[in-house]
Design a protein around this motif. Structure first.
Motif, PDB file in Angstrom:
ATOM      1  N   ILE A 714     -23.736 -46.785 -49.429  1.00  0.00           N
ATOM      2  CA  ILE A 714     -23.999 -45.859 -48.313  1.00  0.00           C
ATOM      3  C   ILE A 714     -24.837 -44.672 -48.781  1.00  0.00           C
ATOM      4  O   ILE A 714     -25.811 -44.285 -48.128  1.00  0.00           O
ATOM      5  CB  ILE A 714     -22.664 -45.392 -47.673  1.00  0.00           C
ATOM      6  N   LEU A 715     -24.475 -44.108 -49.938  1.00  0.00           N
ATOM      7  CA  LEU A 715     -25.237 -42.951 -50.441  1.00  0.00           C
ATOM      8  C   LEU A 715     -26.668 -43.347 -50.797  1.00  0.00           C
ATOM      9  O   LEU A 715     -27.609 -42.586 -50.577  1.00  0.00           O
ATOM     10  CB  LEU A 715     -24.542 -42.357 -51.678  1.00  0.00           C
ATOM     11  N   ASP A 721     -22.140 -35.688 -49.965  1.00  0.00           N
ATOM     12  CA  ASP A 721     -21.725 -34.539 -49.147  1.00  0.00           C
ATOM     13  C   ASP A 721     -20.551 -35.038 -48.309  1.00  0.00           C
ATOM     14  O   ASP A 721     -20.724 -35.826 -47.370  1.00  0.00           O
ATOM     15  CB  ASP A 721     -22.912 -34.114 -48.255  1.00  0.00           C
ATOM     16  N   SER A 722     -19.330 -34.599 -48.654  1.00  0.00           N
ATOM     17  CA  SER A 722     -18.125 -35.200 -48.054  1.00  0.00           C
ATOM     18  C   SER A 722     -18.104 -35.092 -46.528  1.00  0.00           C
ATOM     19  O   SER A 722     -17.767 -36.061 -45.834  1.00  0.00           O
ATOM     20  CB  SER A 722     -16.862 -34.584 -48.655  1.00  0.00           C
ATOM     21  N   ALA A 723     -18.480 -33.927 -45.978  1.00  0.00           N
ATOM     22  CA  ALA A 723     -18.437 -33.753 -44.517  1.00  0.00           C
ATOM     23  C   ALA A 723     -19.410 -34.714 -43.834  1.00  0.00           C
ATOM     24  O   ALA A 723     -19.051 -35.429 -42.886  1.00  0.00           O
ATOM     25  CB  ALA A 723     -18.784 -32.305 -44.162  1.00  0.00           C
ATOM     26  N   LYS A 724     -20.632 -34.745 -44.340  1.00  0.00           N
ATOM     27  CA  LYS A 724     -21.661 -35.627 -43.768  1.00  0.00           C
ATOM     28  C   LYS A 724     -21.265 -37.092 -43.949  1.00  0.00           C
ATOM     29  O   LYS A 724     -21.437 -37.916 -43.047  1.00  0.00           O
ATOM     30  CB  LYS A 724     -22.993 -35.344 -44.473  1.00  0.00           C
ATOM     31  N   TYR A 725     -20.693 -37.389 -45.117  1.00  0.00           N
ATOM     32  CA  TYR A 725     -20.300 -38.770 -45.426  1.00  0.00           C
ATOM     33  C   TYR A 725     -19.194 -39.243 -44.479  1.00  0.00           C
ATOM     34  O   TYR A 725     -19.277 -40.332 -43.900  1.00  0.00           O
ATOM     35  CB  TYR A 725     -19.840 -38.839 -46.882  1.00  0.00           C
ATOM     36  N   GLN A 762     -23.168 -55.307 -41.967  1.00  0.00           N
ATOM     37  CA  GLN A 762     -24.102 -54.693 -41.021  1.00  0.00           C
ATOM     38  C   GLN A 762     -23.798 -53.209 -40.846  1.00  0.00           C
ATOM     39  O   GLN A 762     -24.693 -52.367 -40.836  1.00  0.00           O
ATOM     40  CB  GLN A 762     -23.999 -55.426 -39.671  1.00  0.00           C
ATOM     41  N   ARG A 763     -22.504 -52.872 -40.764  1.00  0.00           N
ATOM     42  CA  ARG A 763     -22.135 -51.462 -40.535  1.00  0.00           C
ATOM     43  C   ARG A 763     -22.355 -50.610 -41.784  1.00  0.00           C
ATOM     44  O   ARG A 763     -22.691 -49.436 -41.678  1.00  0.00           O
ATOM     45  CB  ARG A 763     -20.683 -51.382 -40.054  1.00  0.00           C
ATOM     46  N   ILE A 764     -22.178 -51.230 -42.958  1.00  0.00           N
ATOM     47  CA  ILE A 764     -22.480 -50.499 -44.202  1.00  0.00           C
ATOM     48  C   ILE A 764     -23.972 -50.177 -44.241  1.00  0.00           C
ATOM     49  O   ILE A 764     -24.383 -49.074 -44.620  1.00  0.00           O
ATOM     50  CB  ILE A 764     -22.044 -51.316 -45.441  1.00  0.00           C
ATOM     51  N   GLN A 765     -24.798 -51.153 -43.811  1.00  0.00           N
ATOM     52  CA  GLN A 765     -26.246 -50.920 -43.738  1.00  0.00           C
ATOM     53  C   GLN A 765     -26.602 -49.784 -42.796  1.00  0.00           C
ATOM     54  O   GLN A 765     -27.435 -48.940 -43.102  1.00  0.00           O
ATOM     55  CB  GLN A 765     -26.937 -52.180 -43.195  1.00  0.00           C
ATOM     56  N   ILE A 766     -25.959 -49.799 -41.618  1.00  0.00           N
ATOM     57  CA  ILE A 766     -26.245 -48.745 -40.624  1.00  0.00           C
ATOM     58  C   ILE A 766     -25.801 -47.394 -41.179  1.00  0.00           C
ATOM     59  O   ILE A 766     -26.500 -46.381 -41.030  1.00  0.00           O
ATOM     60  CB  ILE A 766     -25.554 -49.066 -39.277  1.00  0.00           C
ATOM     61  N   ALA A 767     -24.643 -47.375 -41.862  1.00  0.00           N
ATOM     62  CA  ALA A 767     -24.155 -46.127 -42.466  1.00  0.00           C
ATOM     63  C   ALA A 767     -25.130 -45.628 -43.533  1.00  0.00           C
ATOM     64  O   ALA A 767     -25.397 -44.423 -43.645  1.00  0.00           O
ATOM     65  CB  ALA A 767     -22.775 -46.351 -43.077  1.00  0.00           C
ATOM     66  N   ARG A 768     -25.677 -46.559 -44.303  1.00  0.00           N
ATOM     67  CA  ARG A 768     -26.672 -46.195 -45.327  1.00  0.00           C
ATOM     68  C   ARG A 768     -27.866 -45.505 -44.675  1.00  0.00           C
ATOM     69  O   ARG A 768     -28.337 -44.467 -45.158  1.00  0.00           O
ATOM     70  CB  ARG A 768     -27.122 -47.459 -46.052  1.00  0.00           C
ATOM     71  N   ASP A 773     -30.411 -39.361 -43.170  1.00  0.00           N
ATOM     72  CA  ASP A 773     -30.889 -38.244 -42.343  1.00  0.00           C
ATOM     73  C   ASP A 773     -32.422 -38.282 -42.220  1.00  0.00           C
ATOM     74  O   ASP A 773     -33.113 -37.286 -42.405  1.00  0.00           O
ATOM     75  CB  ASP A 773     -30.441 -36.900 -42.954  1.00  0.00           C
ATOM     76  N   ALA A 774     -32.942 -39.487 -41.907  1.00  0.00           N
ATOM     77  CA  ALA A 774     -34.388 -39.663 -41.762  1.00  0.00           C
ATOM     78  C   ALA A 774     -34.823 -39.208 -40.366  1.00  0.00           C
ATOM     79  O   ALA A 774     -33.994 -38.863 -39.515  1.00  0.00           O
ATOM     80  CB  ALA A 774     -34.744 -41.120 -41.986  1.00  0.00           C
TER      81      ALA A 774
END
Length: 1512
Positions: A714-715, A721-725, A762-768, A773-774
């Motif tokens: 994901i990172l 950044d824990s809050a954003k993550y 798929q959801r891990i990809q979307i989270a990545r 923050d593009a």
């Protein structure tokens, strides 16, 4: 007349010899003086030119110094190094020696030269030169130089060569004149030592002086240059080594101390020096490429020129050591004749001249040892440099390859470039030094022969050239064979890679046996070329070992014809020289062969590096403040295939404002994914413009997950950044999933995300993407693998939530998401057919409503079932339902094959699924050697090989012994027998020994290849029969490594290496036998030295063995990381992460370089010590022969002992070397045997319990108290499942993540075996029949479509069971018929690796086509239509209903209408049956899971319509 001519010829020969002797007597004494004067005058001229050029600059510099004096407030402190001190001492010593020589000349002594003028001139110049040298060295600290001046280093090199000439000539004259050792001799020896020391310093080049400033900083000054790699400096034993440690390799002692006590671990191995690090070397190679590019003004620089620039400096230093080694190795054969003469004339010669000869032998051997070890070490180090540079370059290229280029080079091929081709190029670097050594060796050999045999030497030269000439055509053929081997290996590796990647599909479809046969047939082709190549190598070995005999017969025969006397000394000197000539004779074809292999490999790599890259100018990046649009495409034409007449996309006009949500829909293959690719710059732009403003993030249709933990994925290189993550994880509906794992988001993901369901990946990809923050998000069908509730949550909380301000282009087949989009693009045949909002498009009525209509029909079918089952619901029940829905996320979430068991295993293993590669520790077991030796015919061929080698050794020793015994000791002595008879016996013995070698070489080649083939077949069968759990937890890079690199070792190297262990021991025994004939006393020293050698070997082996193992293990991650990066290259580029991945590759390369470099250095450490010890034995035996009284030994036989003794150091070292090297190579056998004993699945066929041919006829599936667990120590996944799927009915299976849905499917296919209970299909217990009988009678359409390189026909019908008409019928039914018809090749249309030239939806349709062809009574659909649009899905559901009317269909699906039409629905919860009934009856119960699911799905469309109204 003939006799008269012969006498004339003899007379002419004697005159020539007389002239040669006179010439030598006149000129040779002043040879050193001539050379010295010429060299020094050349240097003086260079110094004058240098001063003239720099004089104006020096004046200006001095003026500036006067002006700047006093500016420096802080004086610089100087700390001198050992090298600098040694250079001062050696220069002083040499100045003193030459001053002493000058004084002796003034006294009328001290020279052999008969010209006083030349002698005085030479010595005066030497004194002057060394005075200048001393002054230059003294002022170096003031100049703040980090390196000694190049002119000074060149002078030291020349002075070393002059010292060698001087010492050799003095020794020669001392022996000839039978003189005693004088002051000059001792001075020569001291001078040679000092010159050697200066030579080593000049090669290293660095002064080592450290300049420190009072503020505490201390560093070597870099002449104004900053070390850009300083941040990578880490502790390196080699980097800190002193001069003596570098020569003796004692810098490795600390590593041996650790390795001897316990098995080494990777972290205990010191780092490589900064100049051996991947970053430094990669940067240097890039600079070389840049230079070539600028010089040739080309965009594709020649790799050959770049390699030349990159390696030339270090190669030149290695060449110098190699030439010194070659020259020193011929001193022994040169002195043998003198030694035999000394022993014959003992009464008239002083003991001192004998000891001087022994000292000459020993000195030459020590110089040879040091030079040999240094050039071999240098060559291997240079090979490392080149390998690292090429790997980094190939990796970098892989990230930039265009789609077309990527199709030309499959992953298997590129992995071969990295593992095999680069190895061949680095092998060539080692052989490169032979190019310099060959002329030196042949010239010296001919010179020695000319000294002893006169014109007979020309016969030897002619014979040598004939033998070399014979090898050249063999090498040409060998080159062709090598190309064919590489081609066959490429094809095998390509297929192996593909099979491993799709092993699950092969097992489920029961195709594994067919693909196993395919691999075996590819291996058979490779085996054929390997046997041809090895057969030719056996012939080369015969020529190699037969060449000394052939050359000696020709030479001695010519000497007899010319009347040149063959004394024992001359014969032995010649025989020793012929043995030395073996190397250049054998090395030439080897060199040509390796050059040919390297050329083929370099051409392959060069071709790859010159492939087209992604268009760099395809996209124009516009600053945000200059445009309101995020994306602009104007008149865009794009094509994946440049040769195709029809572009993939045409007439693309698109403007997307910042913050817009753009949905892209259309039928399968309409160009949806290609539209995203043109925004990414992945597809070739033919015309038009693409402008982008801002950063981008991309989610591909096929999930790309990196091996590592979830958080790392994901990172994706960004700081945590824990809050954003946490916000991102929540929005992507991953919170519940993390709770399933004991290690949460630190759980490790298997290779290709093997232990994650399709939805999770798929959801891990979307989270990545969301975490990046593009500014622009490109999502390719992100909702296909997730269920209704999760899809809603993703859309609302992610796309419309945390990304609401972002520009988003998303491809989707889910019509319910379309109303909320700002703009909808409808793709058709590569064009944007319609564009607008939802309502606008519905009103246009030109195609969009067909897609929407299909969705509406599906929704209507659900609502009708719902309404018929439940006429009314109370508000309370409604509320309760909603609350439940919120908590029960993903009721219908697909569970991938092995998720549940792997998640449990992960819990057991502390978050790790893929464990570190297994590695044996300690010595390689005898059973490994025994397995290797006895795998073919129980080892019956081994005694024959040993017999052939022993016979060869006996006959070779006998032939040499015969010549030494029969030849007269001096020219005055009469020979014991007629020379023609002596020569005849020698020929018979020599031919016999050569034939023995031929027999041995053929036996070794045949047995070795046979063994390699047997082990390969065993490993292949074992891997194919392994259960799926093995493939889930084993990265296929590890398997490929064994099938590629380790198998190559077995095919081409191991048999020869193992054979040489035995053969070199037999040779040593022969040498010892000959030496003990003369002086048994040599055993007094030989036995303790052998004991020391064995101790050294025992001390060395534990460290070297672990280094070799670690080196093998660290190779796999490089290949694995590369394969992973190639697959996700588009994602890496989209996120602009190329640099991070390139750095990751460099780190992995360094991890491999560390054990490899230290293992290679350790070999030199051992060889150096063994060589010194054997030199000591040889020197002892020489002193013994000199000291023994006259008459005790036969001088001729003593000479033979010395002839053999010269090679004692090589032999003794080669035994230990071969044993150690073989042990290292045996690791490959050990690794292959590891994968030859994998626990197997159940038998494919059980003959006594085969089902009837028409089974299963009805398709009834009964589960009786079924219990499934994945391992004994793990809890059950399915618990007491008892139910029946009636035959010819449709059954839907639903349940939340981890409920056991996929485990149930796996149990039906016996991918996992039941631990209790039974599964009975049509009265047959499936656990009692063979796996092939079971799987071949069932059909499955998996979630991840698998396609193989080949054609449409071979993909649909790999077993070739169906006719063309049946295949066409299946294609038409699965909506692919028109597409294949349009292609020129029809059914023979190409399918590239992974089916990359077909869209994901089309690949899924191919899988459906396979099921339609198979016509099984039972069909399992595992989310089979996730990647197709609603309209196509509707058609496919209809086809499945029609085609499988009287079949049992078991469905796991996210699209509710595929389950709502089922006859029965099974709801699983925590491995138990929660509900099992008809959909109607389940809907009657408002609290049922199924009711809640239907309500969610039917209300979702309304919620999106409301969202659309809100946005409007």
């Amino acid at each position: 007349m003939v006799l008269e001519n012969m006498f004339n010829l003899q007379g002419a020969t004697q005159k020539i010899l007389q002239f040669r002797t006179e010439w030598l007597q006149l000129d040779s004494p002043c040879l050193w003086e001539h050379a010295s004067i010429v060299v020094q005058l050349s240097f003086y001229a260079i110094i004058l030119v240098h001063l003239a050029r720099n004089f104006p600059g020096l004046i200006c510099k001095n003026r500036r110094k006067v002006m700047d004096r006093g500016i420096d407030k802080y004086p610089i402190r100087i700390k001198v190094s050992t090298a600098y001190i040694a250079s001062i001492i050696c220069s002083c010593l040499l100045l003193g020696i030459h001053f002493l020589m000058l004084m002796m000349l003034l006294n009328g002594s001290g020279t052999q030269c008969n010209s006083k003028t030349r002698a005085f001139s030479s010595e005066i110049m030497q004194v002057l030169s060394w005075a200048i040298t001393l002054v230059t060295v003294y002022i170096i600290p003031n100049k703040k130089n980090i390196k000694f001046p190049w002119l000074l280093r060149a002078w030291w090199l020349c002075s070393f060569l002059l010292s060698i000439i001087c010492a050799a000539l003095d020794t020669h004259f001392r022996v000839i004149n039978h003189g005693k050792l004088g002051v000059r001799d001792y001075a020569d020896f001291l001078g040679l030592l000092a010159s050697t020391c200066l030579l080593v310093i000049s090669i290293r080049g660095k002064t080592g002086i450290i300049f420190s400033v009072p503020n505490g900083t201390a560093e070597p000054l870099l002449n104004g240059k900053t070390d850009e790699h300083s941040e990578y400096k880490r502790i390196s034993l080699y980097g800190k080594a002193t001069l003596v440690q570098l020569v003796t390799f004692s810098w490795l002692n600390p590593l041996f101390a650790v390795g001897f006590k316990k098995p080494l671990e990777q972290e205990e191995i010191p780092n490589v020096d900064i100049k051996d690090s991947a970053r430094f070397l990669s940067h240097s190679f890039n600079e070389s490429l840049k230079q070539v590019k600028e010089r040739d003004e080309t965009t594709n620089p020649s790799i050959y020129k770049a390699i030349y620039l990159y390696t030339r400096k270090r190669a030149a230093i290695n060449a110098l050591f190699a030439v010194i080694n070659a020259a020193a190795s011929y001193v022994g054969p040169y002195l043998i004749d003198d030694f035999v003469r000394f022993l014959t004339e003992r009464s008239t010669r002083s003991l001192e001249s004998g000891y001087l000869l022994a000292l000459g032998f020993l000195g030459a051997k020590i110089v040879e040892t040091i030079a040999q070890r240094q050039w071999i070490f240098g060559a291997r180090r240079l090979g490392l440099h080149l390998r690292v540079a090429l790997i980094s370059r190939i990796y970098k290229k892989g990230l930039l390859l265009s789609s077309q280029s990527r199709q030309n080079h499959t992953s298997g091929e590129i992995i071969n470039y990295m593992s095999v081709d680069i190895q061949r190029i680095t092998d060539f670097i080692w052989y490169l030094n032979i190019i310099w050594m060959l002329p030196v060796q042949i010239s010296l050999a001919i010179y020695i022969l000319h000294t002893n045999l006169g014109l007979g030497s020309f016969a030897a030269l002619a014979a040598t050239l004939i033998v070399m000439g014979c090898n050249i055509p063999l090498t040409r053929v060998q080159k062709r064979y090598q190309s064919k081997i590489m081609e066959a290996k490429d094809n095998r590796m390509k297929s192996t890679s593909e099979v491993l990647r799709n092993m699950k599909a092969l097992k489920l479809q029961a195709w594994d046996s067919e693909f196993l046969q395919r691999l075996k047939s590819l291996r058979k082709i490779e085996y054929g070329w390997l046997w041809k190549s090895l057969r030719l190598s056996a012939l080369s070995a015969f020529i190699f070992w037969g060449s000394p005999a052939f050359i000696s017969v020709v030479t001695f025969g010519a000497c007899m014809l010319m009347g040149i006397e063959l004394t024992a000394g001359r014969v032995l000197s010649a025989l020793a020289t012929f043995r030395m000539l073996q190397d250049p004779i054998f090395n030439l074809p080897d060199l040509l062969s390796v050059t040919a292999q390297a050329k083929v490999s370099a051409d392959r790599i060069s071709s790859y590096l010159q492939q087209d890259e992604i268009q760099k100018d395809a996209i124009d990046y516009i600053p945000k403040d200059q445009t309101e649009y995020g994306i602009e495409i104007d008149s865009g034409r794009f094509s994946w295939d440049l040769e195709s007449r029809n572009p993939t996309l045409e007439g693309i006009q698109l403007k997307v404002k910042r913050g817009m949500k753009v949905a892209i829909c259309g039928t399968v293959g309409s160009g949806k994914s290609s539209l995203l690719s043109c925004v990414l710059g992945e597809i070739q732009k033919l015309s038009g413009t693409v402008k982008i403003s801002g950063t981008k993030a991309y989610v591909p249709q096929s999930p790309w997950i990196l091996t590592g933990n979830i958080r790392e994925n994901i990172l994706f290189g960004n700081p945590y950044d824990s809050a954003k993550y946490n916000r991102t994880v929540k929005a992507c509906a991953l919170t519940k999933d993390f709770e399933l794992f004991s290690c949460g988001d630190l759980t490790e993901i298997g290779e290709r995300g093997i232990n994650m369901s399709g939805g999770q990946k798929q959801r891990i990809q979307i989270a990545r993407a969301a975490y990046q923050d593009a500014d622009i998000y490109l999502l390719d069908d992100p909702f296909s693998a997730v269920d209704a509730h999760t899809g809603t949550q993703l859309f609302e909380e992610c796309l419309m939530g945390i990304l609401k301000e972002k520009t988003i282009l998303f491809v989707t087949h889910q019509v319910e998401f379309l109303p909320a989009a700002d703009l909808i693009l409808v793709m058709q045949n590569g064009r944007i057919a319609q564009a607008g909002r939802f309502k606008e498009l519905m009103m246009q009525k030109i195609g969009f409503e067909v897609l929407v209509g299909a969705h509406s029909q599906a929704l209507d079918s659900i609502l009708s079932v719902e309404n018929s089952s439940r006429t009314s619901q109370s508000p309370a029940a409604d509320d309760e339902s909603n609350i439940d829905l919120t908590s029960n996320a993903e009721l219908l979430h697909t569970q991938h094959d092995s998720e549940h068991n792997l998640s449990l295993e992960i819990t057991e293993k502390g978050g790790k699924l893929v464990q570190d590669e297994e590695r044996e520790k300690g010595s390689i077991g005898k059973e490994v050697y025994w397995s290797y030796l006895t795998v073919v015919k129980g080892g019956a061929l081994v005694p024959f090989m040993l017999l052939a080698q022993s016979s060869f050794q006996i006959l070779q020793v006998a032939s040499n012994y015969w010549m030494a015994w029969a030849s007269p000791p001096t020219s005055e002595t009469e020979p014991k027998l007629a020379m023609d008879f002596i020569l005849l016996v020698y020929v018979v013995l020599a031919v016999g020994s050569s034939l023995c070698v031929l027999a041995r070489a053929v036996l070794v080649a045949k047995a070795g290849l046979w063994t390699a083939e047997k082990l390969f077949t065993n490993m292949l069968h074992s891997i194919f029969r392994a259960p799926m759990a093995f493939f889930d937890s084993t990265p296929f890079g590890r398997i490929l490594n064994r099938a590629s690199t380790d198998q190559s070792v077995l095919d081409l190297e191991l048999a020869t290496k193992l054979g040489w262990c035995a053969f070199s021991i037999i040779q040593l025994l022969g040498t010892i036998a000959v030496m003990s004939q003369v002086a048994w006393e040599v055993f007094v020293i030989f036995i303790p030295v052998t004991a020391i050698c064995i101790w050294y070997q025992q001390y060395y082996i534990p460290t070297a063995r672990e280094l070799a193992r670690l080196s093998g293990i660290q190779r796999a991650p490089i290949l694995h990381h590369f394969a992973e990066s190639l697959t996700g290259a588009a994602t890496i580029r989209a996120f602009d992460q190329e640099d991070r991945f390139i750095d990751g590759n460099l780190d992995l390369v360094d991890n491999h370089s560390r054990p490899w470099f230290h293992n290679m250095s350790a070999m030199e450490w051992l060889s150096f010590r063994l060589n010194l010890l054997s030199n000591f034995v040889f020197a002892f035996s020489l002193v013994l022969l000199v000291t023994l009284p006259e008459g005790i030994i036969n001088p001729s036989i003593a000479g033979l002992a010395v002839t053999y003794g010269i090679n004692l150091n090589v032999l003794q070292a080669s035994i230990i070397w071969n044993i150690c090297n073989t042990e290292n190579k045996m690791i490959s056998v050990e690794r292959i045997l590891q994968y030859s004993n994998i626990t197997s699945e159940a038998p494919l066929v059980i003959e006594e319990s085969r089902p009837p041919n028409n089974w299963p006829e009805v398709g009834t599936i009964c589960f009786n108290n079924l219990q499934v667990r994945y391992a004994e120590h793990l809890p059950s996944v399915l618990k007491n499942i008892t139910c029946t799927f009636p035959g010819r009915k449709k059954v839907g299976v639903v349940g939340r993540t981890g409920s056991g849905k996929s485990t149930l499917i796996q149990a039906i296919f016996r991918v996992v075996e039941p631990r209790g209970g039974s599964i009975i299909i049509d009265d047959v217990d499936i656990c009692k029949i063979g796996l092939h009988d079971l799987r071949s009678r069932l059909s499955i359409i998996p979630q991840d479509p698998a396609m193989f390189e080949g054609t449409v026909r071979t993909n649909l019908d790999p077993l070739q069971q169906y006719s063309d008409s049946e295949i066409w019928e299946a294609l038409d039914k699965c909506q692919l018929g028109h597409l294949v018809h349009d292609k020129e090749e029809k059914l023979d249309s190409t399918v590239v690796e992974n089916g990359e030239n077909w869209s994901v939806g089309q690949r899924q349709l191919f899988c459906l086509g396979r099921a339609l062809l198979k016509k099984s009574s039972i069909l399992v659909l595992d989310e089979a239509t996730a990647s197709v649009d609603s309209a196509t899905d509707g058609i496919l559901q209809k086809i499945i209903s029609q085609e499988f009317t009287n079949r049992t269909v078991v469905t796991i699906a996210h699209r509710i209408h595929t389950v709502i039409d089922s006859d029965l629905v099974l709801v699983l919860s925590e491995g138990r049956i929660a509900e099992y009934d008809t959909p109607g009856k389940l809907l009657e119960r408002p609290d049922s899971f199924f009711s809640k699911l239907i309500k969610e799905y039917s209300s979702r469309s309304q919620s999106f319509n409301n969202l659309a109204i809100t946005r409007n």
